[in-house]
Design a protein around this motif. Structure first.
Motif, PDB file in Angstrom:
ATOM      1  N   LEU A  16      64.173  -2.458 -20.386  1.00 53.34           N
ATOM      2  CA  LEU A  16      64.006  -1.216 -21.135  1.00 53.34           C
ATOM      3  C   LEU A  16      64.669  -0.030 -20.464  1.00 53.34           C
ATOM      4  O   LEU A  16      65.234   0.834 -21.134  1.00 53.34           O
ATOM      5  CB  LEU A  16      62.526  -0.921 -21.326  1.00 53.34           C
ATOM      6  N   ALA A  17      64.593   0.009 -19.132  1.00 56.28           N
ATOM      7  CA  ALA A  17      65.222   1.115 -18.404  1.00 56.28           C
ATOM      8  C   ALA A  17      66.714   1.139 -18.731  1.00 56.28           C
ATOM      9  O   ALA A  17      67.298   2.185 -19.045  1.00 56.28           O
ATOM     10  CB  ALA A  17      65.002   0.961 -16.910  1.00 56.28           C
ATOM     11  N   LEU A  18      67.306  -0.046 -18.696  1.00 56.48           N
ATOM     12  CA  LEU A  18      68.735  -0.147 -18.957  1.00 56.48           C
ATOM     13  C   LEU A  18      69.056   0.179 -20.417  1.00 56.48           C
ATOM     14  O   LEU A  18      70.002   0.901 -20.721  1.00 56.48           O
ATOM     15  CB  LEU A  18      69.180  -1.578 -18.626  1.00 56.48           C
ATOM     16  N   THR A  19      68.228  -0.340 -21.321  1.00 53.51           N
ATOM     17  CA  THR A  19      68.445  -0.105 -22.753  1.00 53.51           C
ATOM     18  C   THR A  19      68.392   1.387 -23.059  1.00 53.51           C
ATOM     19  O   THR A  19      69.263   1.927 -23.745  1.00 53.51           O
ATOM     20  CB  THR A  19      67.368  -0.844 -23.577  1.00 53.51           C
ATOM     21  N   LYS A  60      68.745   4.024 -21.006  1.00 53.04           N
ATOM     22  CA  LYS A  60      69.847   4.785 -20.403  1.00 53.04           C
ATOM     23  C   LYS A  60      71.169   4.497 -21.105  1.00 53.04           C
ATOM     24  O   LYS A  60      71.986   5.397 -21.304  1.00 53.04           O
ATOM     25  CB  LYS A  60      70.002   4.410 -18.915  1.00 53.04           C
ATOM     26  N   PHE A  61      71.380   3.251 -21.446  1.00 47.70           N
ATOM     27  CA  PHE A  61      72.650   2.904 -22.082  1.00 47.70           C
ATOM     28  C   PHE A  61      72.724   3.499 -23.486  1.00 47.70           C
ATOM     29  O   PHE A  61      73.754   4.037 -23.892  1.00 47.70           O
ATOM     30  CB  PHE A  61      72.843   1.385 -22.128  1.00 47.70           C
ATOM     31  N   LEU A  62      71.605   3.426 -24.212  1.00 56.26           N
ATOM     32  CA  LEU A  62      71.611   4.003 -25.557  1.00 56.26           C
ATOM     33  C   LEU A  62      71.792   5.523 -25.507  1.00 56.26           C
ATOM     34  O   LEU A  62      72.404   6.105 -26.399  1.00 56.26           O
ATOM     35  CB  LEU A  62      70.334   3.625 -26.312  1.00 56.26           C
ATOM     36  N   GLU A  63      71.297   6.138 -24.451  1.00 60.98           N
ATOM     37  CA  GLU A  63      71.502   7.581 -24.310  1.00 60.98           C
ATOM     38  C   GLU A  63      72.993   7.879 -24.170  1.00 60.98           C
ATOM     39  O   GLU A  63      73.520   8.824 -24.758  1.00 60.98           O
ATOM     40  CB  GLU A  63      70.722   8.095 -23.103  1.00 60.98           C
ATOM     41  N   TYR A  64      73.673   7.039 -23.403  1.00 57.00           N
ATOM     42  CA  TYR A  64      75.130   7.191 -23.240  1.00 57.00           C
ATOM     43  C   TYR A  64      75.841   6.989 -24.582  1.00 57.00           C
ATOM     44  O   TYR A  64      76.834   7.643 -24.883  1.00 57.00           O
ATOM     45  CB  TYR A  64      75.624   6.187 -22.204  1.00 57.00           C
TER      46      TYR A  64
END
Ligand code: SF4
Ligand code: SF4
Ligand code: FES
Lengths: 315, 150
Positions: free
Chosen positions: B88-91, B93-97
């Motif tokens: 989830l942390a990665l999801t 942050k990546f979706l924010e990008y």
């Protein structure tokens, strides 16, 4: 180059490998193409030059027997990543490392000299410069202006995990900020502008899956993109589905992607895919202090955890 | 002047059956109030969460997604919640990008006895997603224009 031809031939002759995976000159000017062979005579065609862009580790899970593979720094890390994922056993591969001096991006050359590659007579790398011959004229440019973005950002040009390390021909010149530039351009936008930017990019996607095919860590026998019960993304190339596909692909290759840059090179409609994959590489490093394919005995990123990490994500 | 009705976000909550789902149940049986904006999906463990679920929820038009599981150390399958946290942390942050407002992707640890925490989390998350506004990420340009002028 004779060194590689010699080593590869010896491996086949001594029965240490069943196949050699390397590069030979391609049909398109300057390009190279993968050479996969069991025949020792073919080894005379093997080359090492600034155009060996493909990541040959993509073939490892598909071939049987013992495999001698030519790798650059990034490719060697993909091999390690495949070992971590149990996709290939370490003792099944003989890794022939090329101390990489960077891949030349032919698109950048074409832009610099405003010519198609067919009209260029020669491209010669000389230390930190590159000389381009056009008819009877010769132009020189700094090497950093023609190297691929991922090479400019490369931290591991020399393969660490290898059995044979070839002699270096040149040394890599990097420019990390240039390699990061396009990602920063996206980051400088507001959240809304970013989405609009990607929407525009993914309107062009034709869902050829070239990005997935060249990717060594997209090794699934059945990709979620083809699942039908439930259907996560439609196979029709609507931007919404194209973008969903690529977002999930990026998450699937997280902790496996080594920024070899081949998804972007393969894309026929020039979607800046490296701006996704490199961002993911950076996030993985920033959040979990993890660098893909640097330790063959480490657990894959998503199969491991630390008790205290990513604080603040859960309330 | 037309009357502005306040935007009411629609949320989907993926709750672990052993903890947060039971916490939500307790909130109900204890007659605690929390915003009716959330639709709850019971999952066997927060480790069941796949980034695909998050993306699909946004694609279906949900304005926000909440994933809730057992506190660190309390997962019934020992490590499911830690794995969920990585993913989830990665999801997020990546979706924010990519351009997804991070307020739309939320996560919490709520145990079976924390009815109070559950109502607080749902209230806070609902408010944050309300501030983030309606999710038009996947709507077509012409529909976006139509709703903007309507
Ligand atoms: S996108 Fe994901 S599911 Fe599809 S091949 Fe790649 S890793 Fe596998
Ligand atoms: S290579 Fe480009 S066009 Fe083909 S599926 Fe990937 S992103 Fe789409
Ligand atoms: S059982 Fe509740 S998070 Fe794993």
């Amino acid at each position: 180059m004779p060194q590689l031809q010699h080593e590869a031939r010896a491996l086949l002759e001594q029965g240490k490998v069943d196949y050699i995976l390397g590069f030979e000159p391609g049909t398109l000017k300057f390009s190279t193409t993968p050479l996969i062979t069991k025949n020792k005579e073919d080894c005379a065609r093997l080359v090492v030059n600034p155009f060996i862009a493909n990541n040959l580790s993509v073939y490892l899970p598909k071939l049987k027997g013992r495999l001698g593979i030519v790798v650059k720094g990034c490719d060697s890390r993909s091999v390690v990543s495949l070992i971590q994922d149990n996709k290939v056993a370490r003792d099944r591969v003989v890794i022939i490392g090329v101390p990489c001096a960077g891949i030349i991006d032919l698109d950048k050359i074409e832009q610099l000299v405003s010519r198609e590659r067919d009209e260029i007579d020669d491209i010669v790398r000389q230390g930190d410069r590159v000389a381009i011959t056009l008819g009877n004229g010769k132009k020189e440019f700094p090497l950093v202006s023609v190297l691929a973005d991922n090479c400019l950002a490369c931290e591991t040009p020399i393969p660490k995990e290898c059995d044979i390390l070839l002699d270096p021909t040149d040394t890599l010149v990097t420019d990390p900020s240039a390699g990061q530039q396009r990602i920063q351009e996206v980051e400088s936008k507001s959240v809304e502008e970013r989405w609009a930017f990607w929407e525009k990019q993914f309107e062009r996607c034709i869902r050829c899956y070239a990005c997935r095919s060249v990717c060594p860590v997209c090794f699934c026998e059945r990709c979620f993109a083809e699942e039908t019960e439930p259907q996560w993304v439609s196979p029709a190339p609507h931007w919404q589905d194209n973008m969903s596909f690529q977002i999930i692909r990026s998450l699937h290759v997280a902790g496996r992607c080594t920024d070899c840059g081949n998804c972007e090179r393969a894309c026929p409609v020039n979607i800046p895919l490296r701006s996704l994959s490199k961002k993911m590489v950076d996030l993985v490093d920033e959040l979990f202090d993890y660098k893909a394919g640097t330790d063959k005995s480490a657990l894959p990123l998503m199969a491991s955890y630390e008790a205290d990490e990513a604080e603040g994500v859960f309330r | 002047m037309s009357e502005q009705t306040e935007f009411e976000p629609k949320l989907v909550g993926f709750l672990c059956r052993w903890c947060s789902y039971a916490g939500a149940d307790l909130a109900g049986t204890s007659r605690k109030k929390y915003p009716a904006n959330i639709r709850i999906v019971k999952i066997p463990c927060s480790g069941r969460i796949d980034p695909l679920f998050v993306l699909k929820a946004l694609r279906l038009g949900f304005d926000g997604v909440l994933v809730s599981g057992c506190h660190p150390g309390d997962c019934h399958y020992i490590t499911g919640n830690y794995r969920a946290r990585r993913r989830l942390a990665l999801t997020k942050k990546f979706l924010e990008y990519m351009g997804v407002d991070p307020r739309r992707i939320q996560a919490s640890w709520v145990s079976a006895s924390e009815a109070g925490k559950f109502t607080d989390v749902v209230t806070a998350v609902t408010n944050e997603v309300r501030e983030a506004g309606p999710n038009r990420l996947f709507t077509e340009e012409k529909e976006k224009r139509a709703t903007a002028t309507a």
